[in-house]
Motif scaffolding. Structure first.
Motif, PDB file in Angstrom:
ATOM      1  N   ASP A  80      83.553 -65.186 -14.129  1.00 48.56           N
ATOM      2  CA  ASP A  80      82.451 -64.890 -15.036  1.00 48.56           C
ATOM      3  C   ASP A  80      82.955 -64.125 -16.257  1.00 48.56           C
ATOM      4  N   GLU A  81      82.038 -63.759 -17.143  1.00 52.71           N
ATOM      5  CA  GLU A  81      82.428 -63.123 -18.403  1.00 52.71           C
ATOM      6  C   GLU A  81      83.078 -61.758 -18.205  1.00 52.71           C
ATOM      7  N   SER A  82      82.748 -61.099 -17.114  1.00 54.93           N
ATOM      8  CA  SER A  82      83.369 -59.798 -16.844  1.00 54.93           C
ATOM      9  C   SER A  82      84.814 -59.934 -16.400  1.00 54.93           C
ATOM     10  N   GLY A  83      85.177 -61.108 -15.910  1.00 57.31           N
ATOM     11  CA  GLY A  83      86.508 -61.329 -15.375  1.00 57.31           C
ATOM     12  C   GLY A  83      86.727 -60.714 -14.012  1.00 57.31           C
ATOM     13  N   GLU A  84      85.654 -60.174 -13.408  1.00 59.41           N
ATOM     14  CA  GLU A  84      85.788 -59.451 -12.150  1.00 59.41           C
ATOM     15  C   GLU A  84      85.174 -60.176 -10.964  1.00 59.41           C
ATOM     16  N   ASN A  85      84.597 -61.355 -11.205  1.00 59.61           N
ATOM     17  CA  ASN A  85      84.018 -62.116 -10.096  1.00 59.61           C
ATOM     18  C   ASN A  85      84.077 -63.598 -10.427  1.00 59.61           C
ATOM     19  N   LEU A  86      83.954 -64.414  -9.401  1.00 58.87           N
ATOM     20  CA  LEU A  86      83.916 -65.853  -9.592  1.00 58.87           C
ATOM     21  C   LEU A  86      82.604 -66.260 -10.236  1.00 58.87           C
ATOM     22  N   ASP A  87      82.615 -67.371 -10.946  1.00 61.60           N
ATOM     23  CA  ASP A  87      81.411 -67.951 -11.540  1.00 61.60           C
ATOM     24  C   ASP A  87      81.127 -69.263 -10.830  1.00 61.60           C
ATOM     25  N   PRO A  88      80.121 -69.312  -9.947  1.00 61.99           N
ATOM     26  CA  PRO A  88      79.853 -70.537  -9.189  1.00 61.99           C
ATOM     27  C   PRO A  88      79.546 -71.748 -10.070  1.00 61.99           C
ATOM     28  N   PHE A  89      78.959 -71.513 -11.230  1.00 58.46           N
ATOM     29  CA  PHE A  89      78.607 -72.626 -12.109  1.00 58.46           C
ATOM     30  C   PHE A  89      79.848 -73.219 -12.767  1.00 58.46           C
ATOM     31  N   ARG A  90      80.761 -72.380 -13.214  1.00 60.93           N
ATOM     32  CA  ARG A  90      82.015 -72.887 -13.762  1.00 60.93           C
ATOM     33  C   ARG A  90      82.849 -73.581 -12.690  1.00 60.93           C
ATOM     34  N   ILE A  91      82.832 -73.026 -11.495  1.00 65.81           N
ATOM     35  CA  ILE A  91      83.567 -73.654 -10.394  1.00 65.81           C
ATOM     36  C   ILE A  91      82.968 -75.008 -10.068  1.00 65.81           C
ATOM     37  N   TRP A  92      81.646 -75.098 -10.045  1.00 60.98           N
ATOM     38  CA  TRP A  92      80.977 -76.380  -9.783  1.00 60.98           C
ATOM     39  C   TRP A  92      81.362 -77.407 -10.849  1.00 60.98           C
ATOM     40  N   ASP A  93      81.322 -76.997 -12.106  1.00 60.24           N
ATOM     41  CA  ASP A  93      81.685 -77.917 -13.187  1.00 60.24           C
ATOM     42  C   ASP A  93      83.124 -78.408 -13.027  1.00 60.24           C
ATOM     43  N   ARG A  94      84.011 -77.509 -12.621  1.00 63.56           N
ATOM     44  CA  ARG A  94      85.406 -77.902 -12.440  1.00 63.56           C
ATOM     45  C   ARG A  94      85.555 -78.908 -11.297  1.00 63.56           C
TER      46      ARG A  94
END
Length: 388
Positions: A80-94
């Motif tokens: 995510d934008e904080s860089g401190e956690n995963l982003d499920p939406f970006r992971i899904w897109d990937r």
């Protein structure tokens, strides 16, 4: 932060039971662990996921397509934008890179299983239960930890008679459930009606029976059953015909006024939208059973909930299939109508954390980080084997 490794193992959940369409003698599921480099209490944070019963494990698809896409990605593209956690939406897109639209079949199960593990990791990194995270990000802000659950069972199996069926259903009632479900369509109509009468004979005021045909019937048979079932006050008549036969479902409303339920075998927002558009379902009484673990995960399920809102449906008409803790968290965090439960079947993947009891048809979710798998000791033993 980054994902260090993703592990998958195919696990048997075979049983001698059958419904109107399939037997479970060779049933499997995929168990997934998403290992991160985030350290909590001296150990890496690991998210876990698995797919629901009724669809087989999808390890081949995961290993060939979806896991490599994530591990080959720039780690910065998955956080995510904080860089401190995963982003499920970006992971899904990937995961969905180079996947054509349509074809919502087995790949939706593979993606949904990994997605579950990702959300488990995200909530653990935040240090909160997933239902709390969902309520704050996508709900009212406050979760409702008390969730309605019903007991699914009543399968056909060798040697079963009416006495054994009644004993099974009575055991669910004794454990606090107020709604039980049995299968129909795997025997002649007369036998199914006798089985229904047997179960109804043990139910008391405030207790109800749901029936599930698992998509077995053609239109004429669905109507014949509808007319016969109309004599009863059932909780619902579930999936009478093929899940994609929207015309059959729309026609059946002319023969069955009581609640119906369907949706567990629709694996995308687009298919769910077609159901709402064309199947004649009634938002004042019918139930929707979309299961995130089979349909591309929570990322897609959120899109489905948005679609339902646009079409005038309440989230409270959703009672997901699958009987897993992921949907329990979604129900508590996003205000769904409840969740399926398998008190005895498909263990250790069904059920609740240790110590959670059903009271008057409801469970209260405990304060466990993530989805709460660690609170169910028999399930967590399986997960630790994979992680170690």
């Amino acid at each position: 932060m980054r994902i260090v490794e993703i592990r998958e193992r195919t696990v048997p959940i075979s049983s001698s039971i059958r419904n109107a369409y399939i037997d479970f003698s060779r049933m499997t599921l995929s168990l997934v662990a998403v290992v991160t480099d985030v350290i909590r209490d001296g150990k890496p944070v690991i998210g876990y996921g698995f797919n629901s019963n009724g669809r087989y494990g999808q390890g081949c698809l995961m290993r060939e397509r979806f896991i490599p896409r994530l591990l080959e990605a720039n780690p910065e593209d998955l956080v995510d934008e904080s860089g401190e956690n995963l982003d499920p939406f970006r992971i899904w897109d990937r995961m969905m890179i180079n996947e054509k639209p349509g074809g919502h079949g087995e790949r939706s199960v593979a993606v949904g299983t990994i997605d579950m593990a990702v959300w488990d990791a995200v909530a653990k990194i935040e240090g909160v239960p997933l239902f709390q995270l969902l309520a704050e990000r996508f709900g009212s802000g406050e979760p409702d930890r008390k969730v309605f659950v019903y007991a699914a069972g009543g399968y056909y199996y060798p040697g079963q008679d009416d006495s054994k069926l009644k004993d099974e259903m009575q055991s669910y009632i004794d454990r606090g459930y107020t709604v039980v479900k049995k299968k129909i369509g795997g025997a002649a109509l007369e036998e199914d009606l006798r089985r229904i009468d047997s179960v109804l004979g043990i139910l008391q005021d405030g207790q109800m029976l749901a029936v599930d045909a698992n998509g077995r019937f053609d239109l004429d048979t669905a109507i014949t059953y509808a007319e016969a079932l109309s004599r009863y006050d059932l909780f619902w008549y579930e999936e009478p015909g093929d899940p994609l036969d929207f015309e059959l479902q729309a026609t059946l409303r002319n023969y069955y006024e009581r609640p119906m339920a369907t949706g567990e075998n629709l694996f995308s927002m687009q298919d769910a939208r077609n159901l709402i558009r064309y199947a004649g379902l009634r938002p004042d009484r019918d139930w929707l059973q979309f299961d995130c673990a089979l349909s591309y995960g929570l990322v897609e399920y959120l899109r489905t909930l948005d679609m339902l809102h646009q079409h005038g449906w309440s989230r409270s008409r959703c009672i997901p299939h699958g009987g897993h803790q992921m949907s329990l968290n979604i129900a508590a965090g996003l205000g769904l109508g409840g969740n399926e439960s398998y008190p005895d079947l498909f263990q250790p993947f069904g059920g609740f954390p240790d110590g959670v009891r059903v009271e008057d048809g409801y469970v209260t979710l405990p304060d466990l980080p993530g989805i709460g798998f660690e609170g169910k000791s028999d399930l967590y033993r399986e997960m630790k084997r994979l992680a170690e």
